[in-house]
Design an enzyme around this catalytic site. Sequence first.
Site, PDB file in Angstrom:
ATOM      1  N   LEU A  10       0.813  -1.222   0.000  1.00 30.51           N
ATOM      2  CA  LEU A  10       0.000   0.000   0.000  1.00 30.51           C
ATOM      3  C   LEU A  10       0.847   1.272   0.000  1.00 30.51           C
ATOM      4  O   LEU A  10       0.321   2.375   0.075  1.00 30.51           O
ATOM      5  CB  LEU A  10      -0.930   0.017   1.226  1.00 30.51           C
ATOM      6  CG  LEU A  10      -1.934  -1.136   1.305  1.00 30.51           C
ATOM      7  CD1 LEU A  10      -2.756  -1.044   2.588  1.00 30.51           C
ATOM      8  CD2 LEU A  10      -2.855  -1.138   0.091  1.00 30.51           C
ATOM      9  N   GLY A  11       2.175   1.119  -0.078  1.00 30.78           N
ATOM     10  CA  GLY A  11       3.067   2.285  -0.017  1.00 30.78           C
ATOM     11  C   GLY A  11       3.199   2.991  -1.359  1.00 30.78           C
ATOM     12  O   GLY A  11       2.479   2.697  -2.320  1.00 30.78           O
ATOM     13  N   GLN A  12       4.149   3.919  -1.417  1.00 37.66           N
ATOM     14  CA  GLN A  12       4.331   4.724  -2.639  1.00 37.66           C
ATOM     15  C   GLN A  12       4.593   3.832  -3.855  1.00 37.66           C
ATOM     16  O   GLN A  12       3.957   3.982  -4.898  1.00 37.66           O
ATOM     17  CB  GLN A  12       5.502   5.709  -2.468  1.00 37.66           C
ATOM     18  CG  GLN A  12       5.647   6.664  -3.650  1.00 37.66           C
ATOM     19  CD  GLN A  12       7.000   7.372  -3.714  1.00 37.66           C
ATOM     20  OE1 GLN A  12       7.898   7.100  -2.908  1.00 37.66           O
ATOM     21  NE2 GLN A  12       7.150   8.275  -4.653  1.00 37.66           N
ATOM     22  N   ASP A  34       0.060  -5.796   3.771  1.00 27.75           N
ATOM     23  CA  ASP A  34       0.527  -4.574   4.442  1.00 27.75           C
ATOM     24  C   ASP A  34       0.065  -4.619   5.889  1.00 27.75           C
ATOM     25  O   ASP A  34      -0.848  -5.378   6.245  1.00 27.75           O
ATOM     26  CB  ASP A  34      -0.029  -3.324   3.737  1.00 27.75           C
ATOM     27  CG  ASP A  34       0.883  -2.102   3.920  1.00 27.75           C
ATOM     28  OD1 ASP A  34       1.480  -1.659   2.906  1.00 27.75           O
ATOM     29  OD2 ASP A  34       1.017  -1.604   5.059  1.00 27.75           O
ATOM     30  N   ARG A  36      -1.229  -1.997   7.297  1.00 25.67           N
ATOM     31  CA  ARG A  36      -2.441  -1.168   7.390  1.00 25.67           C
ATOM     32  C   ARG A  36      -3.461  -1.617   6.352  1.00 25.67           C
ATOM     33  O   ARG A  36      -3.101  -2.257   5.365  1.00 25.67           O
ATOM     34  CB  ARG A  36      -2.116   0.316   7.248  1.00 25.67           C
ATOM     35  CG  ARG A  36      -1.414   0.670   5.963  1.00 25.67           C
ATOM     36  CD  ARG A  36      -0.883   2.098   5.985  1.00 25.67           C
ATOM     37  NE  ARG A  36       0.106   2.320   4.947  1.00 25.67           N
ATOM     38  CZ  ARG A  36      -0.061   3.093   3.879  1.00 25.67           C
ATOM     39  NH1 ARG A  36      -1.184   3.725   3.695  1.00 25.67           N
ATOM     40  NH2 ARG A  36       0.907   3.234   2.990  1.00 25.67           N
ATOM     41  N   ASP A  49       2.221  -8.343   9.485  1.00 25.07           N
ATOM     42  CA  ASP A  49       3.348  -7.564  10.000  1.00 25.07           C
ATOM     43  C   ASP A  49       4.606  -8.356   9.662  1.00 25.07           C
ATOM     44  O   ASP A  49       4.752  -9.507  10.115  1.00 25.07           O
ATOM     45  CB  ASP A  49       3.179  -7.414  11.530  1.00 25.07           C
ATOM     46  CG  ASP A  49       4.248  -6.521  12.136  1.00 25.07           C
ATOM     47  OD1 ASP A  49       5.310  -6.311  11.510  1.00 25.07           O
ATOM     48  OD2 ASP A  49       4.010  -6.042  13.266  1.00 25.07           O
ATOM     49  N   TYR A 139      18.408   3.139   8.240  1.00 30.24           N
ATOM     50  CA  TYR A 139      17.819   2.705   6.966  1.00 30.24           C
ATOM     51  C   TYR A 139      18.912   2.171   6.022  1.00 30.24           C
ATOM     52  O   TYR A 139      18.776   1.083   5.450  1.00 30.24           O
ATOM     53  CB  TYR A 139      17.084   3.888   6.343  1.00 30.24           C
ATOM     54  CG  TYR A 139      16.509   3.655   4.972  1.00 30.24           C
ATOM     55  CD1 TYR A 139      15.467   2.760   4.760  1.00 30.24           C
ATOM     56  CD2 TYR A 139      16.985   4.380   3.866  1.00 30.24           C
ATOM     57  CE1 TYR A 139      14.927   2.577   3.490  1.00 30.24           C
ATOM     58  CE2 TYR A 139      16.447   4.206   2.603  1.00 30.24           C
ATOM     59  CZ  TYR A 139      15.424   3.305   2.427  1.00 30.24           C
ATOM     60  OH  TYR A 139      14.886   3.126   1.160  1.00 30.24           O
ATOM     61  N   LYS A 143      19.636  -1.558   4.514  1.00 28.03           N
ATOM     62  CA  LYS A 143      19.678  -1.871   3.080  1.00 28.03           C
ATOM     63  C   LYS A 143      20.921  -2.698   2.742  1.00 28.03           C
ATOM     64  O   LYS A 143      20.851  -3.652   1.971  1.00 28.03           O
ATOM     65  CB  LYS A 143      19.639  -0.572   2.258  1.00 28.03           C
ATOM     66  CG  LYS A 143      18.266   0.087   2.263  1.00 28.03           C
ATOM     67  CD  LYS A 143      17.255  -0.818   1.593  1.00 28.03           C
ATOM     68  CE  LYS A 143      15.837  -0.474   1.892  1.00 28.03           C
ATOM     69  NZ  LYS A 143      14.868  -1.489   1.447  1.00 28.03           N
ATOM     70  N   ILE A 169      12.425   8.008  -5.622  1.00 25.32           N
ATOM     71  CA  ILE A 169      11.392   7.733  -6.620  1.00 25.32           C
ATOM     72  C   ILE A 169      10.355   8.860  -6.626  1.00 25.32           C
ATOM     73  O   ILE A 169       9.817   9.228  -5.577  1.00 25.32           O
ATOM     74  CB  ILE A 169      10.692   6.374  -6.343  1.00 25.32           C
ATOM     75  CG1 ILE A 169      11.736   5.234  -6.263  1.00 25.32           C
ATOM     76  CG2 ILE A 169       9.640   6.083  -7.418  1.00 25.32           C
ATOM     77  CD1 ILE A 169      12.584   5.022  -7.496  1.00 25.32           C
TER      78      ILE A 169
HETATM   79  P1  NAD Z   1       6.500   3.443   1.722  1.00 25.73           P
HETATM   80  O1  NAD Z   1       6.936   3.968   3.047  1.00 25.73           O
HETATM   81  O2  NAD Z   1       5.714   4.334   0.837  1.00 25.73           O
HETATM   82  O3  NAD Z   1       5.668   2.104   1.918  1.00 25.73           O
HETATM   83  C1  NAD Z   1       6.061   1.106   2.833  1.00 25.73           C
HETATM   84  C2  NAD Z   1       4.849   0.265   3.165  1.00 25.73           C
HETATM   85  O4  NAD Z   1       5.272  -0.704   4.128  1.00 25.73           O
HETATM   86  C3  NAD Z   1       3.707   1.068   3.791  1.00 25.73           C
HETATM   87  O5  NAD Z   1       2.503   0.822   3.092  1.00 25.73           O
HETATM   88  C4  NAD Z   1       3.638   0.554   5.225  1.00 25.73           C
HETATM   89  O6  NAD Z   1       2.314   0.515   5.753  1.00 25.73           O
HETATM   90  C5  NAD Z   1       4.227  -0.855   5.084  1.00 25.73           C
HETATM   91  N1  NAD Z   1       4.783  -1.363   6.338  1.00 25.73           N
HETATM   92  C6  NAD Z   1       5.480  -0.661   7.259  1.00 25.73           C
HETATM   93  N2  NAD Z   1       5.796  -1.470   8.295  1.00 25.73           N
HETATM   94  C7  NAD Z   1       5.303  -2.703   8.009  1.00 25.73           C
HETATM   95  C8  NAD Z   1       5.302  -3.940   8.679  1.00 25.73           C
HETATM   96  N3  NAD Z   1       5.865  -4.073   9.896  1.00 25.73           N
HETATM   97  N4  NAD Z   1       4.705  -4.992   8.090  1.00 25.73           N
HETATM   98  C9  NAD Z   1       4.104  -4.865   6.871  1.00 25.73           C
HETATM   99  N5  NAD Z   1       4.049  -3.702   6.191  1.00 25.73           N
HETATM  100  C10 NAD Z   1       4.654  -2.629   6.757  1.00 25.73           C
HETATM  101  O7  NAD Z   1       7.812   2.918   0.968  1.00 25.73           O
HETATM  102  P2  NAD Z   1       8.090   2.842  -0.600  1.00 25.73           P
HETATM  103  O8  NAD Z   1       8.620   4.151  -1.008  1.00 25.73           O
HETATM  104  O9  NAD Z   1       6.930   2.264  -1.313  1.00 25.73           O
HETATM  105  O10 NAD Z   1       9.337   1.843  -0.616  1.00 25.73           O
HETATM  106  C11 NAD Z   1       9.215   0.482  -0.940  1.00 25.73           C
HETATM  107  C12 NAD Z   1      10.589  -0.129  -0.951  1.00 25.73           C
HETATM  108  O11 NAD Z   1      11.418   0.550  -1.900  1.00 25.73           O
HETATM  109  C13 NAD Z   1      11.334  -0.030   0.389  1.00 25.73           C
HETATM  110  O12 NAD Z   1      12.124  -1.170   0.574  1.00 25.73           O
HETATM  111  C14 NAD Z   1      12.241   1.153   0.199  1.00 25.73           C
HETATM  112  O13 NAD Z   1      13.388   1.073   0.996  1.00 25.73           O
HETATM  113  C15 NAD Z   1      12.587   1.028  -1.269  1.00 25.73           C
HETATM  114  N6  NAD Z   1      13.009   2.294  -1.849  1.00 25.73           N
HETATM  115  C16 NAD Z   1      12.115   3.295  -2.019  1.00 25.73           C
HETATM  116  C17 NAD Z   1      12.552   4.506  -2.548  1.00 25.73           C
HETATM  117  C18 NAD Z   1      11.613   5.647  -2.764  1.00 25.73           C
HETATM  118  O14 NAD Z   1      12.078   6.744  -3.129  1.00 25.73           O
HETATM  119  N7  NAD Z   1      10.309   5.474  -2.594  1.00 25.73           N
HETATM  120  C19 NAD Z   1      13.892   4.655  -2.909  1.00 25.73           C
HETATM  121  C20 NAD Z   1      14.789   3.629  -2.661  1.00 25.73           C
HETATM  122  C21 NAD Z   1      14.320   2.422  -2.158  1.00 25.73           C
HETATM  123  C1  AKB Z   2      14.607   7.846   1.073  1.00 27.96           C
HETATM  124  O1  AKB Z   2      14.817   9.056   0.829  1.00 27.96           O
HETATM  125  O2  AKB Z   2      14.712   7.334   2.186  1.00 27.96           O
HETATM  126  C2  AKB Z   2      14.262   6.963  -0.103  1.00 27.96           C
HETATM  127  C3  AKB Z   2      15.483   6.316  -0.625  1.00 27.96           C
HETATM  128  C4  AKB Z   2      16.352   7.039  -1.581  1.00 27.96           C
HETATM  129  O3  AKB Z   2      15.767   5.203  -0.280  1.00 27.96           O
HETATM  130  N1  AKB Z   2      13.572   7.734  -1.077  1.00 27.96           N
END
Ligand code: NAD
Ligand code: AKB
Length: 312
Positions: A10-12, A34, A36, A49, A139, A143, A169
Amino acid sequence: MKRIMVTGGLGQIGSELVPYLREKYGHDNVIVADIREPENGDELFVKLDVRSEEDIINALKEHDIDTVYHLAAILSAKGEQNPQLAFNVNIVGMYNVLEAGRKVGLERIMVPSSIAAFGPETPKDNTPNDTVLKPRTMYGISKVTGELLGLYYWEKYGLDVRGVRYPGIISWKAPPGGGTTDYAVEIFYYALRGEKYTCFLREDATLPMMYMPDALKAITELAEAPADRLIHRTDFNISAMSFSPAELVAEIRKYVDFEVEYKPDYRQKIADSWPRTIDDSAARKEWGWKPDYDMPTMVRDMISNLKKKLGL
Ligand code: NAD
Ligand code: AKB
Protein backbone atom coordinates in the site's frame (compact mmCIF):
# COMPACT_ATOMS: atom_id res chain seq x y z
CA MET A 1 1.74 -19.54 -13.42
CA LYS A 2 3.07 -16.79 -11.16
CA ARG A 3 1.45 -16.17 -7.78
CA ILE A 4 2.86 -12.96 -6.33
CA MET A 5 2.63 -11.28 -2.93
CA VAL A 6 3.74 -7.65 -2.50
CA THR A 7 4.63 -6.75 1.11
CA GLY A 8 4.25 -3.05 1.89
CA GLY A 9 1.91 -3.12 -1.11
CA LEU A 10 0.00 0.00 0.00
CA GLY A 11 3.07 2.28 -0.02
CA GLN A 12 4.33 4.72 -2.64
CA ILE A 13 5.86 2.05 -4.87
CA GLY A 14 3.50 -0.81 -3.98
CA SER A 15 0.37 1.11 -4.92
CA GLU A 16 1.70 1.37 -8.49
CA LEU A 17 3.61 -1.92 -8.63
CA VAL A 18 0.51 -3.97 -7.72
CA PRO A 19 -1.63 -2.79 -10.68
CA TYR A 20 1.43 -3.07 -12.96
CA LEU A 21 2.00 -6.70 -11.91
CA ARG A 22 -1.74 -7.46 -12.15
CA GLU A 23 -1.74 -6.20 -15.73
CA LYS A 24 1.27 -8.41 -16.51
CA TYR A 25 0.45 -11.61 -14.62
CA GLY A 26 -3.33 -11.49 -14.14
CA HIS A 27 -5.38 -9.58 -11.57
CA ASP A 28 -6.10 -12.50 -9.24
CA ASN A 29 -2.45 -13.61 -9.13
CA VAL A 30 -1.18 -10.60 -7.19
CA ILE A 31 -1.89 -10.29 -3.46
CA VAL A 32 -1.32 -7.08 -1.46
CA ALA A 33 0.14 -7.48 2.03
CA ASP A 34 0.53 -4.57 4.44
CA ILE A 35 0.31 -3.72 8.13
CA ARG A 36 -2.44 -1.17 7.39
CA GLU A 37 -5.82 -1.69 5.74
CA PRO A 38 -6.41 -0.65 2.09
CA GLU A 39 -8.70 2.34 1.55
CA ASN A 40 -10.09 0.92 -1.70
CA GLY A 41 -11.33 -2.35 -0.13
CA ASP A 42 -9.01 -4.51 -2.31
CA GLU A 43 -10.32 -8.04 -1.87
CA LEU A 44 -6.92 -9.61 -2.61
CA PHE A 45 -5.43 -8.18 0.58
CA VAL A 46 -3.79 -9.81 3.57
CA LYS A 47 -3.02 -7.87 6.72
CA LEU A 48 0.40 -8.87 8.05
CA ASP A 49 3.35 -7.56 10.00
CA VAL A 50 6.71 -8.52 8.47
CA ARG A 51 8.13 -8.59 12.00
CA SER A 52 6.21 -11.88 12.36
CA GLU A 53 7.60 -14.84 10.40
CA GLU A 54 4.43 -16.76 11.23
CA ASP A 55 2.24 -14.07 9.60
CA ILE A 56 4.35 -14.28 6.44
CA ILE A 57 4.37 -18.09 6.25
CA ASN A 58 0.59 -18.24 6.77
CA ALA A 59 -0.01 -15.72 3.96
CA LEU A 60 2.37 -17.49 1.55
CA LYS A 61 0.68 -20.83 2.16
CA GLU A 62 -2.89 -19.53 2.14
CA HIS A 63 -2.40 -17.79 -1.23
CA ASP A 64 -0.07 -20.37 -2.79
CA ILE A 65 2.59 -17.71 -3.46
CA ASP A 66 5.78 -18.44 -5.47
CA THR A 67 7.21 -14.89 -5.78
CA VAL A 68 7.44 -12.08 -3.22
CA TYR A 69 8.14 -8.41 -3.94
CA HIS A 70 9.27 -7.33 -0.47
CA LEU A 71 8.62 -3.58 -0.18
CA ALA A 72 7.62 -3.21 3.49
CA ALA A 73 10.11 -0.83 5.09
CA ILE A 74 10.67 2.30 7.14
CA LEU A 75 12.43 4.90 4.96
CA SER A 76 15.45 7.06 5.79
CA ALA A 77 13.95 10.13 7.48
CA LYS A 78 11.31 8.23 9.44
CA GLY A 79 14.00 5.67 10.32
CA GLU A 80 16.23 8.33 11.89
CA GLN A 81 13.31 9.40 14.08
CA ASN A 82 12.80 5.82 15.25
CA PRO A 83 15.90 3.68 14.51
CA GLN A 84 14.62 0.79 16.65
CA LEU A 85 11.47 0.53 14.54
CA ALA A 86 13.57 0.75 11.35
CA PHE A 87 15.82 -2.06 12.61
CA ASN A 88 12.89 -4.32 13.41
CA VAL A 89 10.84 -3.71 10.28
CA ASN A 90 13.74 -3.55 7.82
CA ILE A 91 16.30 -6.02 9.19
CA VAL A 92 14.18 -8.46 11.20
CA GLY A 93 11.44 -8.15 8.54
CA MET A 94 13.90 -8.97 5.73
CA TYR A 95 15.25 -11.94 7.69
CA ASN A 96 11.69 -13.19 8.29
CA VAL A 97 10.82 -12.93 4.58
CA LEU A 98 13.96 -14.87 3.66
CA GLU A 99 13.35 -17.55 6.29
CA ALA A 100 9.68 -17.87 5.28
CA GLY A 101 10.77 -18.05 1.63
CA ARG A 102 13.29 -20.78 2.39
CA LYS A 103 10.81 -22.84 4.42
CA VAL A 104 7.92 -22.52 1.95
CA GLY A 105 10.19 -22.97 -1.10
CA LEU A 106 9.60 -19.64 -2.86
CA GLU A 107 10.85 -19.35 -6.42
CA ARG A 108 11.95 -15.70 -6.17
CA ILE A 109 12.14 -12.70 -3.82
CA MET A 110 12.52 -9.21 -5.30
CA VAL A 111 13.66 -6.60 -2.79
CA PRO A 112 14.61 -2.99 -3.46
CA SER A 113 17.78 -1.66 -1.94
CA SER A 114 18.57 2.06 -2.13
CA ILE A 115 21.24 4.67 -2.74
CA ALA A 116 21.05 4.89 1.08
CA ALA A 117 23.34 1.83 1.11
CA PHE A 118 26.17 4.25 0.32
CA GLY A 119 27.83 6.51 2.90
CA PRO A 120 30.14 9.48 3.30
CA GLU A 121 33.26 7.52 2.23
CA THR A 122 31.65 6.35 -1.04
CA PRO A 123 32.72 8.26 -4.19
CA LYS A 124 29.93 10.79 -4.79
CA ASP A 125 30.09 11.07 -8.57
CA ASN A 126 29.46 8.20 -10.95
CA THR A 127 29.33 5.96 -7.86
CA PRO A 128 30.49 2.46 -8.86
CA ASN A 129 28.36 -0.63 -8.29
CA ASP A 130 31.03 -2.26 -6.16
CA THR A 131 32.38 0.30 -3.71
CA VAL A 132 32.60 1.31 -0.04
CA LEU A 133 29.32 0.62 1.81
CA LYS A 134 29.45 2.39 5.18
CA PRO A 135 26.06 4.10 5.57
CA ARG A 136 25.37 6.10 8.73
CA THR A 137 21.55 5.84 8.83
CA MET A 138 19.70 2.87 10.28
CA TYR A 139 17.82 2.71 6.97
CA GLY A 140 21.08 2.51 5.00
CA ILE A 141 22.48 -0.10 7.37
CA SER A 142 19.30 -2.15 6.86
CA LYS A 143 19.68 -1.87 3.08
CA VAL A 144 23.29 -3.15 3.10
CA THR A 145 22.21 -5.93 5.47
CA GLY A 146 19.35 -6.84 3.13
CA GLU A 147 21.67 -6.96 0.11
CA LEU A 148 24.11 -9.24 1.93
CA LEU A 149 21.42 -11.48 3.44
CA GLY A 150 19.81 -11.87 0.02
CA LEU A 151 23.15 -12.91 -1.49
CA TYR A 152 23.74 -15.31 1.40
CA TYR A 153 20.37 -17.04 0.94
CA TRP A 154 21.05 -17.38 -2.80
CA GLU A 155 24.49 -18.91 -2.34
CA LYS A 156 23.59 -21.05 0.70
CA TYR A 157 20.03 -22.17 -0.11
CA GLY A 158 19.53 -21.40 -3.81
CA LEU A 159 16.74 -18.93 -2.95
CA ASP A 160 16.68 -16.54 -5.92
CA VAL A 161 16.80 -13.08 -4.32
CA ARG A 162 17.29 -10.06 -6.60
CA GLY A 163 17.29 -6.31 -6.11
CA VAL A 164 18.06 -2.86 -7.45
CA ARG A 165 19.37 0.15 -5.54
CA TYR A 166 16.61 2.65 -6.20
CA PRO A 167 17.37 6.37 -6.22
CA GLY A 168 14.63 8.72 -4.91
CA ILE A 169 11.39 7.73 -6.62
CA ILE A 170 9.12 10.46 -8.00
CA SER A 171 5.45 9.74 -8.58
CA TRP A 172 2.02 11.37 -8.53
CA LYS A 173 -0.38 8.55 -7.53
CA ALA A 174 0.55 7.82 -3.89
CA PRO A 175 2.49 10.01 -1.45
CA PRO A 176 6.05 9.09 -0.43
CA GLY A 177 6.46 7.38 2.93
CA GLY A 178 9.06 9.40 4.90
CA GLY A 179 12.31 9.63 2.96
CA THR A 180 14.99 12.25 2.36
CA THR A 181 14.02 12.56 -1.31
CA ASP A 182 10.31 13.23 -0.56
CA TYR A 183 10.76 16.96 -1.27
CA ALA A 184 10.96 16.16 -4.99
CA VAL A 185 7.34 14.92 -4.89
CA GLU A 186 5.86 17.38 -2.35
CA ILE A 187 7.15 20.40 -4.25
CA PHE A 188 4.90 19.69 -7.26
CA TYR A 189 1.74 19.92 -5.10
CA TYR A 190 2.79 23.31 -3.69
CA ALA A 191 3.80 24.62 -7.11
CA LEU A 192 0.51 23.63 -8.75
CA ARG A 193 -1.57 25.06 -5.91
CA GLY A 194 0.43 28.29 -6.14
CA GLU A 195 1.63 27.92 -2.55
CA LYS A 196 5.06 28.76 -1.19
CA TYR A 197 7.22 25.64 -0.65
CA THR A 198 9.72 25.36 2.19
CA CYS A 199 12.36 22.87 1.10
CA PHE A 200 14.03 20.80 3.83
CA LEU A 201 17.19 20.30 1.72
CA ARG A 202 19.71 22.90 0.55
CA GLU A 203 19.18 24.31 -2.92
CA ASP A 204 22.39 22.65 -4.19
CA ALA A 205 21.75 19.17 -2.67
CA THR A 206 22.08 17.07 -5.81
CA LEU A 207 20.70 13.52 -5.52
CA PRO A 208 19.95 10.67 -7.93
CA MET A 209 16.23 10.33 -8.76
CA MET A 210 13.96 8.20 -10.96
CA TYR A 211 10.39 8.48 -12.26
CA MET A 212 7.98 5.75 -11.16
CA PRO A 213 7.42 4.15 -14.62
CA ASP A 214 11.18 3.47 -14.80
CA ALA A 215 11.21 2.12 -11.23
CA LEU A 216 8.46 -0.38 -12.11
CA LYS A 217 10.20 -1.34 -15.34
CA ALA A 218 13.53 -1.88 -13.56
CA ILE A 219 12.35 -4.26 -10.85
CA THR A 220 10.12 -6.33 -13.15
CA GLU A 221 12.80 -6.57 -15.87
CA LEU A 222 15.34 -7.75 -13.31
CA ALA A 223 12.81 -10.32 -12.06
CA GLU A 224 12.53 -11.71 -15.61
CA ALA A 225 16.27 -11.57 -16.44
CA PRO A 226 17.90 -14.92 -17.26
CA ALA A 227 19.77 -16.09 -14.14
CA ASP A 228 22.87 -17.12 -16.08
CA ARG A 229 23.47 -13.51 -17.20
CA LEU A 230 23.55 -12.11 -13.66
CA ILE A 231 26.90 -11.52 -11.98
CA HIS A 232 25.43 -9.20 -9.36
CA ARG A 233 22.14 -10.15 -7.68
CA THR A 234 20.77 -8.01 -4.86
CA ASP A 235 22.71 -4.78 -5.35
CA PHE A 236 22.31 -3.37 -8.87
CA ASN A 237 22.92 0.37 -9.21
CA ILE A 238 20.30 1.92 -11.49
CA SER A 239 20.29 5.50 -12.68
CA ALA A 240 17.98 7.83 -14.58
CA MET A 241 18.58 11.48 -13.57
CA SER A 242 20.27 13.62 -10.89
CA PHE A 243 19.27 17.13 -9.86
CA SER A 244 19.34 19.63 -7.01
CA PRO A 245 16.23 21.33 -5.55
CA ALA A 246 17.22 24.55 -7.37
CA GLU A 247 17.41 22.71 -10.72
CA LEU A 248 14.02 21.08 -10.12
CA VAL A 249 12.47 24.43 -9.20
CA ALA A 250 13.84 25.98 -12.41
CA GLU A 251 12.30 23.19 -14.50
CA ILE A 252 8.89 23.39 -12.74
CA ARG A 253 8.89 27.18 -13.20
CA LYS A 254 8.81 26.61 -16.97
CA TYR A 255 5.17 25.55 -16.33
CA VAL A 256 4.07 27.41 -13.16
CA ASP A 257 5.56 30.18 -11.06
CA PHE A 258 5.82 29.63 -7.31
CA GLU A 259 7.89 30.73 -4.35
CA VAL A 260 10.47 28.54 -2.63
CA GLU A 261 12.56 29.01 0.48
CA TYR A 262 15.27 26.66 1.75
CA LYS A 263 15.35 25.60 5.40
CA PRO A 264 17.56 22.51 5.59
CA ASP A 265 16.79 20.27 8.58
CA TYR A 266 18.15 16.92 9.86
CA ARG A 267 17.50 15.37 6.43
CA GLN A 268 20.28 17.48 4.87
CA LYS A 269 22.86 15.42 6.79
CA ILE A 270 21.37 12.24 5.31
CA ALA A 271 21.46 13.73 1.80
CA ASP A 272 25.07 14.81 2.33
CA SER A 273 26.03 11.17 2.91
CA TRP A 274 24.54 9.96 -0.40
CA PRO A 275 25.95 10.03 -3.95
CA ARG A 276 25.21 12.72 -6.53
CA THR A 277 25.34 10.50 -9.62
CA ILE A 278 25.35 6.74 -10.15
CA ASP A 279 27.19 4.38 -12.52
CA ASP A 280 24.64 1.78 -13.62
CA SER A 281 26.78 0.00 -16.22
CA ALA A 282 26.47 -3.40 -14.46
CA ALA A 283 22.65 -3.32 -14.75
CA ARG A 284 22.89 -2.18 -18.37
CA LYS A 285 25.29 -4.99 -19.22
CA GLU A 286 23.79 -7.86 -17.19
CA TRP A 287 20.06 -7.38 -17.89
CA GLY A 288 19.74 -4.54 -20.40
CA TRP A 289 18.63 -1.73 -18.04
CA LYS A 290 17.85 1.61 -19.71
CA PRO A 291 15.61 4.38 -18.31
CA ASP A 292 12.91 6.11 -20.39
CA TYR A 293 12.61 9.39 -18.43
CA ASP A 294 15.05 12.23 -17.80
CA MET A 295 14.31 15.28 -15.63
CA PRO A 296 12.46 17.42 -18.23
CA THR A 297 10.23 14.55 -19.43
CA MET A 298 9.51 13.54 -15.81
CA VAL A 299 8.51 17.11 -14.87
CA ARG A 300 6.23 17.44 -17.92
CA ASP A 301 4.48 14.15 -17.12
CA MET A 302 4.19 14.90 -13.37
CA ILE A 303 2.59 18.30 -14.03
CA SER A 304 0.16 16.96 -16.59
CA ASN A 305 -0.98 14.07 -14.34
CA LEU A 306 -1.11 16.10 -11.13
CA LYS A 307 -3.19 18.82 -12.81
CA LYS A 308 -5.78 16.17 -13.66
CA LYS A 309 -5.56 14.60 -10.19
CA LEU A 310 -6.01 17.95 -8.43
CA GLY A 311 -8.75 19.05 -10.83
CA LEU A 312 -6.73 22.08 -12.04
P1 NAD B 1 6.50 3.44 1.72
O1 NAD B 1 6.94 3.97 3.05
O2 NAD B 1 5.71 4.33 0.84
O3 NAD B 1 5.67 2.10 1.92
C1 NAD B 1 6.06 1.11 2.83
C2 NAD B 1 4.85 0.27 3.17
O4 NAD B 1 5.27 -0.70 4.13
C3 NAD B 1 3.71 1.07 3.79
O5 NAD B 1 2.50 0.82 3.09
C4 NAD B 1 3.64 0.55 5.23
O6 NAD B 1 2.31 0.52 5.75
C5 NAD B 1 4.23 -0.85 5.08
N1 NAD B 1 4.78 -1.36 6.34
C6 NAD B 1 5.48 -0.66 7.26
N2 NAD B 1 5.80 -1.47 8.29
C7 NAD B 1 5.30 -2.70 8.01
C8 NAD B 1 5.30 -3.94 8.68
N3 NAD B 1 5.87 -4.07 9.90
N4 NAD B 1 4.71 -4.99 8.09
C9 NAD B 1 4.10 -4.86 6.87
N5 NAD B 1 4.05 -3.70 6.19
C10 NAD B 1 4.65 -2.63 6.76
O7 NAD B 1 7.81 2.92 0.97
P2 NAD B 1 8.09 2.84 -0.60
O8 NAD B 1 8.62 4.15 -1.01
O9 NAD B 1 6.93 2.26 -1.31
O10 NAD B 1 9.34 1.84 -0.62
C11 NAD B 1 9.21 0.48 -0.94
C12 NAD B 1 10.59 -0.13 -0.95
O11 NAD B 1 11.42 0.55 -1.90
C13 NAD B 1 11.33 -0.03 0.39
O12 NAD B 1 12.12 -1.17 0.57
C14 NAD B 1 12.24 1.15 0.20
O13 NAD B 1 13.39 1.07 1.00
C15 NAD B 1 12.59 1.03 -1.27
N6 NAD B 1 13.01 2.29 -1.85
C16 NAD B 1 12.12 3.30 -2.02
C17 NAD B 1 12.55 4.51 -2.55
C18 NAD B 1 11.61 5.65 -2.76
O14 NAD B 1 12.08 6.74 -3.13
N7 NAD B 1 10.31 5.47 -2.59
C19 NAD B 1 13.89 4.66 -2.91
C20 NAD B 1 14.79 3.63 -2.66
C21 NAD B 1 14.32 2.42 -2.16
C1 AKB C 1 14.61 7.85 1.07
O1 AKB C 1 14.82 9.06 0.83
O2 AKB C 1 14.71 7.33 2.19
C2 AKB C 1 14.26 6.96 -0.10
C3 AKB C 1 15.48 6.32 -0.63
C4 AKB C 1 16.35 7.04 -1.58
O3 AKB C 1 15.77 5.20 -0.28
N1 AKB C 1 13.57 7.73 -1.08
